[in-house]
Design an enzyme around this catalytic site. Structure first.
Site, PDB file in Angstrom:
ATOM      1  N   ARG A   1     -12.833  14.947 -34.114  1.00 20.61           N
ATOM      2  CA  ARG A   1     -12.166  16.014 -33.357  1.00 20.61           C
ATOM      3  C   ARG A   1     -12.603  17.331 -33.997  1.00 20.61           C
ATOM      4  O   ARG A   1     -11.871  17.957 -34.747  1.00 20.61           O
ATOM      5  CB  ARG A   1     -10.641  15.879 -33.423  1.00 20.61           C
ATOM      6  CG  ARG A   1     -10.093  14.748 -32.594  1.00 20.61           C
ATOM      7  CD  ARG A   1      -9.911  15.031 -31.106  1.00 20.61           C
ATOM      8  NE  ARG A   1     -11.048  14.770 -30.272  1.00 20.61           N
ATOM      9  CZ  ARG A   1     -10.948  14.350 -29.004  1.00 20.61           C
ATOM     10  NH1 ARG A   1      -9.777  14.095 -28.471  1.00 20.61           N
ATOM     11  NH2 ARG A   1     -12.006  14.201 -28.263  1.00 20.61           N
TER      12      ARG A   1
ATOM     13  N   LYS B   1       0.375   7.388 -23.373  1.00 19.66           N
ATOM     14  CA  LYS B   1       0.863   7.715 -24.718  1.00 19.66           C
ATOM     15  C   LYS B   1       2.376   7.469 -24.773  1.00 19.66           C
ATOM     16  O   LYS B   1       2.812   6.340 -24.853  1.00 19.66           O
ATOM     17  CB  LYS B   1       0.519   9.174 -25.061  1.00 19.66           C
ATOM     18  CG  LYS B   1      -0.959   9.404 -25.395  1.00 19.66           C
ATOM     19  CD  LYS B   1      -1.829   9.533 -24.185  1.00 19.66           C
ATOM     20  CE  LYS B   1      -3.181  10.119 -24.477  1.00 19.66           C
ATOM     21  NZ  LYS B   1      -4.053  10.117 -23.298  1.00 19.66           N
TER      22      LYS B   1
ATOM     23  N   PHE C   1      -7.082  21.130 -24.618  1.00 23.62           N
ATOM     24  CA  PHE C   1      -7.392  19.711 -24.752  1.00 23.62           C
ATOM     25  C   PHE C   1      -8.655  19.446 -23.925  1.00 23.62           C
ATOM     26  O   PHE C   1      -8.867  20.070 -22.881  1.00 23.62           O
ATOM     27  CB  PHE C   1      -6.246  18.791 -24.326  1.00 23.62           C
ATOM     28  CG  PHE C   1      -6.629  17.355 -24.574  1.00 23.62           C
ATOM     29  CD1 PHE C   1      -6.717  16.886 -25.870  1.00 23.62           C
ATOM     30  CD2 PHE C   1      -6.980  16.520 -23.536  1.00 23.62           C
ATOM     31  CE1 PHE C   1      -7.155  15.586 -26.130  1.00 23.62           C
ATOM     32  CE2 PHE C   1      -7.413  15.221 -23.792  1.00 23.62           C
ATOM     33  CZ  PHE C   1      -7.503  14.752 -25.086  1.00 23.62           C
ATOM     34  N   THR C   2      -9.462  18.503 -24.398  1.00 24.28           N
ATOM     35  CA  THR C   2     -10.803  18.287 -23.835  1.00 24.28           C
ATOM     36  C   THR C   2     -10.813  18.095 -22.310  1.00 24.28           C
ATOM     37  O   THR C   2     -11.455  18.864 -21.591  1.00 24.28           O
ATOM     38  CB  THR C   2     -11.466  17.072 -24.506  1.00 24.28           C
ATOM     39  OG1 THR C   2     -10.590  15.949 -24.397  1.00 24.28           O
ATOM     40  CG2 THR C   2     -11.751  17.342 -25.977  1.00 24.28           C
TER      41      THR C   2
ATOM     42  N   PHE D   1     -18.638  14.206 -26.524  1.00 23.32           N
ATOM     43  CA  PHE D   1     -18.225  13.331 -27.633  1.00 23.32           C
ATOM     44  C   PHE D   1     -18.101  11.873 -27.222  1.00 23.32           C
ATOM     45  O   PHE D   1     -18.269  10.974 -28.039  1.00 23.32           O
ATOM     46  CB  PHE D   1     -16.895  13.819 -28.231  1.00 23.32           C
ATOM     47  CG  PHE D   1     -15.790  13.933 -27.221  1.00 23.32           C
ATOM     48  CD1 PHE D   1     -15.648  15.084 -26.469  1.00 23.32           C
ATOM     49  CD2 PHE D   1     -14.905  12.895 -27.016  1.00 23.32           C
ATOM     50  CE1 PHE D   1     -14.637  15.189 -25.516  1.00 23.32           C
ATOM     51  CE2 PHE D   1     -13.891  12.988 -26.085  1.00 23.32           C
ATOM     52  CZ  PHE D   1     -13.763  14.141 -25.327  1.00 23.32           C
TER      53      PHE D   1
ATOM     54  N   ASP E   1       1.831  19.999 -20.490  1.00 21.72           N
ATOM     55  CA  ASP E   1       1.141  18.732 -20.696  1.00 21.72           C
ATOM     56  C   ASP E   1       2.141  17.858 -21.443  1.00 21.72           C
ATOM     57  O   ASP E   1       2.323  17.989 -22.655  1.00 21.72           O
ATOM     58  CB  ASP E   1      -0.150  18.935 -21.498  1.00 21.72           C
ATOM     59  CG  ASP E   1      -0.902  17.616 -21.673  1.00 21.72           C
ATOM     60  OD1 ASP E   1      -0.254  16.547 -21.564  1.00 21.72           O
ATOM     61  OD2 ASP E   1      -2.113  17.644 -21.936  1.00 21.72           O
TER      62      ASP E   1
ATOM     63  N   TYR F   1       0.840  -1.203   0.000  1.00 20.77           N
ATOM     64  CA  TYR F   1       0.000   0.000   0.000  1.00 20.77           C
ATOM     65  C   TYR F   1       0.872   1.248   0.000  1.00 20.77           C
ATOM     66  O   TYR F   1       0.608   2.211  -0.705  1.00 20.77           O
ATOM     67  CB  TYR F   1      -0.938   0.013   1.217  1.00 20.77           C
ATOM     68  CG  TYR F   1      -1.949   1.127   1.115  1.00 20.77           C
ATOM     69  CD1 TYR F   1      -3.182   0.892   0.495  1.00 20.77           C
ATOM     70  CD2 TYR F   1      -1.667   2.399   1.587  1.00 20.77           C
ATOM     71  CE1 TYR F   1      -4.098   1.925   0.351  1.00 20.77           C
ATOM     72  CE2 TYR F   1      -2.587   3.430   1.444  1.00 20.77           C
ATOM     73  CZ  TYR F   1      -3.797   3.188   0.833  1.00 20.77           C
ATOM     74  OH  TYR F   1      -4.700   4.203   0.675  1.00 20.77           O
TER      75      TYR F   1
HETATM   76  N1  F0G Z   1      -3.538  15.610 -22.423  1.00 20.72           N
HETATM   77  C1  F0G Z   1      -3.486  15.231 -23.709  1.00 20.72           C
HETATM   78  C2  F0G Z   1      -2.711  16.038 -24.685  1.00 20.72           C
HETATM   79  C3  F0G Z   1      -4.166  14.071 -24.112  1.00 20.72           C
HETATM   80  O1  F0G Z   1      -4.106  13.706 -25.377  1.00 20.72           O
HETATM   81  C4  F0G Z   1      -4.901  13.332 -23.155  1.00 20.72           C
HETATM   82  C5  F0G Z   1      -5.658  12.155 -23.538  1.00 20.72           C
HETATM   83  C6  F0G Z   1      -4.920  13.776 -21.823  1.00 20.72           C
HETATM   84  C7  F0G Z   1      -4.222  14.918 -21.508  1.00 20.72           C
HETATM   85  C8  F0G Z   1      -5.701  13.073 -20.753  1.00 20.72           C
HETATM   86  O2  F0G Z   1      -5.065  11.914 -20.403  1.00 20.72           O
HETATM   87  O3  F0G Z   1      -6.687  10.118 -21.068  1.00 20.72           O
HETATM   88  O4  F0G Z   1      -4.796   9.666 -19.506  1.00 20.72           O
HETATM   89  O5  F0G Z   1      -6.719  11.015 -18.758  1.00 20.72           O
HETATM   90  N2  F0G Z   1      -5.929  11.906 -24.735  1.00 20.72           N
HETATM   91  C9  F0G Z   1      -6.642  10.758 -25.244  1.00 20.72           C
HETATM   92  C10 F0G Z   1      -6.748  10.880 -26.733  1.00 20.72           C
HETATM   93  C11 F0G Z   1      -7.941  10.487 -24.589  1.00 20.72           C
HETATM   94  O6  F0G Z   1      -7.382   9.996 -27.335  1.00 20.72           O
HETATM   95  O7  F0G Z   1      -6.213  11.820 -27.320  1.00 20.72           O
HETATM   96  P1  F0G Z   1      -5.877  10.611 -19.900  1.00 20.72           P
END
Ligand code: F0G
Length: 466
Positions: free
Chosen positions: A383, A259, A125-126, A450, A216, A73
């Site tokens: 997108r 990634k 970013f979303t 989305f 990021d 833990y």
């Molecule tokens: N920042 C970027 C630039 C991303 O592309 C993503 C995720 C995140 C943050 C969030 O990270 O998914 O680990 O919580 N991108 C995915 C995509 C979902 O398909 O581009 P996460």
């Protein structure tokens, strides 16, 4: 000189079978999924280019590392390994694991943003913007104009416009700006890199005004590769040296390890400031888990530590981005409108120009992604306007300048032949583009719509007429 090719710096040890489907089966599947590729079952997908997130193939060494999971833990050995590796390659002092990138974004947003604050950045970013808004912040885009132009061949479309940034500082005042949020590479612009020279200038301006910068770092190694290839004076440097320089311009980073770091789950928040790090370690306990695991198993942290070391290898990155370029070249030769230059993690089709007969209100990118699936079982992602959502104040649909379909390439997963099949399907669809029908919402969720929205064709029952 005779042509000398290079190939992937790995061989395949284990295979996963793919199910082939008929067009009839795919028509049924996409209708059941409400014409949203996020709602398809992956068993119904042939080539899955939805995302490069968590979809990479781990190496034999990473799998071996999974067996070294120290599932304690508190104080897992794998945490200390991860901490040491992040310090070595990214250069930040404090490392706080999170279950994935948005876990880190959540913590950072809560700690650094007060209601009414501004967060400036090189395109949103979303998930990042959603967390900034949830705590009452407002995102302001300061990316260069070229990023919004799919035809601009600018080598660093992720660069920040210093004039725009200065105007935001003048308008709101430095104390109202919570921080600058820098993406490298910039996902929504098409996986476009920021240059080291630009980030250094930006960093100098921010330091002068006492504004913090958070990176990021999700695809920062891919960004480092572009810097090595394109930026004057960087050609002879290692990806690690460039990566360290990028991070040194900033005060910390959020990371989706799914990634660059070559793992299926995981992320972290990394910081230099001792006090902020203490606050983050305290907050992570509430939302993710103790600060030495942050929602991850020991084995996940081990796989990420090993993945980071593999990610900075030049041959790995050349093959990864080389595969994306290969697909891009086939499509460009086939006359397909797409974002140029081709970015790091995928091809971004320009759906607005691909389907000029569909108005933006009928979501051309959503329609194109659904039609591509029907044609060949290739799964892509919208997108464009659906991803952009609604304006938080007016409630109106946002129509961003880019209306794109992303063909995202998982790392070390598909072969060149899969790229050929994908290109042939896109080119065939382009020839028959008049057969693609627009879509309208039948269900629209409140957050990050989305992912779960459902649609129907504006006429008939098919998104791709026979
Ligand atoms: N920042 C970027 C630039 C991303 O592309 C993503 C995720 C995140 C943050 C969030 O990270 O998914 O680990 O919580 N991108 C995915 C995509 C979902 O398909 O581009 P996460």
């Amino acid at each position: 000189m005779p042509k000398r090719s290079w190939a992937e710096p790995f061989k395949i040890k284990m295979v996963e079978h793919l199910r082939m489907t008929t067009r009839e089966e795919r028509e049924r599947a996409i209708a059941e999924a409400g014409f949203n590729t996020f709602l398809l079952r992956s068993a119904d997908v042939y080539i899955d280019l939805l995302t490069d997130s968590g979809t990479s193939a781990m190496s034999d060494r990473q799998w071996a590392g999974m067996m070294l999971g120290d599932e304690a833990y508190a104080g897992s050995a794998n945490f200390y390994h991860l901490e040491e590796v992040v310090r070595r390659y990214y250069g930040y002092q404090h490392v706080i694991p999170t279950h994935q990138g948005r876990g880190a974004e959540h913590i950072l947003s809560r700690l650094c943003i007060r209601p009414g604050d501004i967060i400036a950045g090189n395109m949103y970013f979303t998930t990042t913007k959603a967390h900034q808004e949830l705590v009452g912040g407002k995102f302001v885009d300061v990316i260069i104009d070229a990023a919004h132009d799919p035809d601009s061949e600018h080598s660093f479309k992720g660069d920040i416009d210093l004039g725009k940034l200065q105007r935001v500082i003048d308008q709101f005042g430095a104390t109202k700006i919570a921080y600058l949020c820098v993406g490298a590479t910039v996902n929504m612009a098409g996986g476009q890199p920021i240059s080291l020279a630009n980030l250094r200038d930006v960093s100098a301006l921010c330091r002068k005004h006492g504004i913090r910068i958070f990176l990021d770092a999700t695809r920062a190694v891919e960004n480092a590769y572009f810097i090595k290839l394109r930026e004057p004076g960087q050609a002879d440097r290692t990806l690690t040296d460039i990566l360290r320089d990028l991070c040194a311009c900033t005060d910390g980073c959020t990371m989706s390890g799914k990634k660059d770091c070559l793992v299926n789950i995981g992320g972290f928040l990394a910081l230099n400031d001792d006090e902020l790090a203490d606050a983050a370690r305290n907050m992570v306990v509430l939302f993710e888990g103790l600060h030495t695991y942050g929602g991850l198993a020991g084995r996940d942290m081990e796989a990420m530590a090993i993945g980071i070391q593999e990610s900075v290898d030049f041959d790995h990155m050349r093959a990864r981005i080389g595969q994306v370029e290969y697909l891009g070249r086939l499509l460009i030769e086939g006359g397909i409108p797409l974002v140029r230059p081709v970015g790091g993690h995928g091809i971004f089709l320009d759906a607005a120009r691909f389907l000029p007969h569909l108005p933006r209100e009928q979501f051309p990118a959503q329609s194109l992604a659904a039609a591509l699936y029907v044609d060949s079982g290739v799964r892509a992602m919208e997108r464009g306007a659906v991803s952009a959502g609604r304006d938080a104040t007016t409630g109106r649909n946002i129509f961003p300048s880019l209306e794109l379909v992303r063909l995202t390439i998982p790392r070390r997963v598909y072969t060149q032949a899969h790229m050929d099949v994908t290109a042939e399907s896109v080119i065939e669809l382009h020839r028959n583009r008049e057969k693609i029908v627009g879509l309208r919402f039948t269900y629209e969720p409140k957050h990050l719509r989305f992912f779960q929205a459902r649609f129907e064709p504006v006429e008939g029952k098919r998104v791709l007429r026979v």
